[in-house]
Scaffold this motif. Structure first.
Motif, short mmCIF file in Angstrom:
data_model
loop_
_atom_site.label_atom_id
_atom_site.label_comp_id
_atom_site.label_asym_id
_atom_site.label_seq_id
_atom_site.Cartn_x
_atom_site.Cartn_y
_atom_site.Cartn_z
N PHE A 110 0.84 -1.20 0.00
CA PHE A 110 0.00 0.00 0.00
C PHE A 110 0.88 1.25 0.00
N GLY A 111 0.55 2.18 -0.87
CA GLY A 111 1.31 3.43 -0.97
C GLY A 111 2.51 3.36 -1.88
N ASP A 112 2.78 2.19 -2.45
CA ASP A 112 3.90 2.04 -3.38
C ASP A 112 3.48 2.59 -4.74
N GLY A 113 4.03 3.72 -5.11
CA GLY A 113 3.65 4.37 -6.36
C GLY A 113 4.07 3.63 -7.60
N SER A 114 4.98 2.67 -7.45
CA SER A 114 5.44 1.92 -8.63
C SER A 114 4.45 0.83 -9.05
N VAL A 115 3.48 0.53 -8.17
CA VAL A 115 2.48 -0.50 -8.49
C VAL A 115 1.28 0.15 -9.17
N SER A 116 1.00 -0.29 -10.38
CA SER A 116 -0.11 0.30 -11.13
C SER A 116 -1.25 -0.68 -11.39
#
Length: 310
Positions: free
Chosen positions: A142-148
């Motif tokens: 959660f909150g990982d901007g690299s996961v789309s």
């Protein structure tokens, strides 16, 4: 031309297998949206039908599951799926058939549950009828901007998981699962089986060697003896440090015997299902005559009753 999506049995226009039943509703276009939703739209882009309203085993970000909808994994070969993820008025739960609940949310009995929503940030939220969040869980990334890309899926092994796409290794990784210990999923290993552990985690095994049964499309192990010959070839199998959670409901017991009396009873009985357990240093036998080891061909409960974990 009438505004339906139709799946035919063959290309020459055989019998209809599935249809959207949208004939005469003014459908003008069909579109697959970027969020994965397949929609039929009328004038002014009004949605007349959408796949998000008819979930199967997966929720995509932005999709909801409302009472009394369920997620059910696909069948394996000729066997239908026994597991399901349900939304009821008290919360959400994982169930085996209609009578065994092996995972559920914390009690939210003071409210009336409306639906569960899966968000793009990896959060699964439960809402009441006042549109307030009464329970939630998030993926570990959660909150990982690299996961789309993410999705929530009810799997064939009976577990519910949040998956995130790892673009570096080009694979889906698990960000959360409802049942941390797979051995706690009811019937996880199939008939006549036990769920145990090795250095890597939970593994399935049979009660005796070389008994894996994969020829009939059902996971699990072979019976130790044929029911007709059970009395002539009976034996007592004692499994220490084992929990047998197949007795359902747990308090449906006829009598308690020690191991010697248990073996004698079941050797001469015609309808006997027995399980041994250790309590206060003595071996106890729990008898349940609504199921069987020998003598009956129509048990009141399925034979996943023999499952446990070592």
């Amino acid at each position: 031309m009438d505004g339906r999506l139709i799946l035919f049995e063959n290309r020459s226009g055989g019998s209809i297998i599935w249809t959207t039943d949208t004939s005469g509703l003014g459908v003008e276009t069909v579109s697959l949206l970027n969020n994965g939703n397949l929609v039929l739209m009328g004038s002014q882009s009004r949605v007349m039908w959408q796949s998000f309203d008819r979930p199967t085993n997966t929720l995509l970000p932005g999709q909801t599951l409302s009472y009394p909808q369920i997620l059910r994994p696909p069948a394996t070969r000729s066997v239908t799926s026994y597991y399901k993820f349900v939304v009821n008025t008290e919360g959400i739960a994982l169930m085996w058939e209609n009578n065994v609940t092996y995972w559920r949310t914390d009690s939210v009995s003071s409210v009336t549950v409306k639906e569960v929503r899966f968000n793009a940030n990896g959060v699964l939220e439960l809402y009441d009828d006042m549109n307030k969040i009464v329970w939630s869980v998030s993926s570990k990334d959660f909150g990982d901007g690299s996961v789309s890309l993410r999705h929530l899926r009810m799997n064939q092994d009976g577990n519910l998981r949040i998956y995130s796409w790892d673009d570096d290794v080009r694979t889906w990784r698990i960000g959360w699962q409802a049942v941390e210990d797979q051995c706690n999923v009811f019937g996880s290993c199939g008939l006549y089986s036990v769920c145990g552990y090795n250095s890597t985690g939970p593994v399935c095994a049979c009660l005796y060697s070389d008994s894996l049964d994969s020829g009939n499309g059902v996971s699990g192990c072979k019976k130790m003896v044929d029911l007709e010959n059970c009395k002539a070839h009976t034996s007592m199998l004692v499994m220490k440090q084992t929990v047998l959670y197949g007795l359902y409901p747990p308090l449906d017991v006829d009598m308690m015997l020690n191991e010697e009396d248990c073996q004698d009873y079941c050797s001469n009985g015609t309808t006997c299902f027995a399980s041994t357990s250790k309590a206060d240093g003595s071996g106890l036998c729990t008898l349940k005559k609504t199921a069987f080891i020998c003598g009956s061909t129509s048990p009141a409960i399925p034979l996943t009753s023999f499952l446990g974990y070592v």
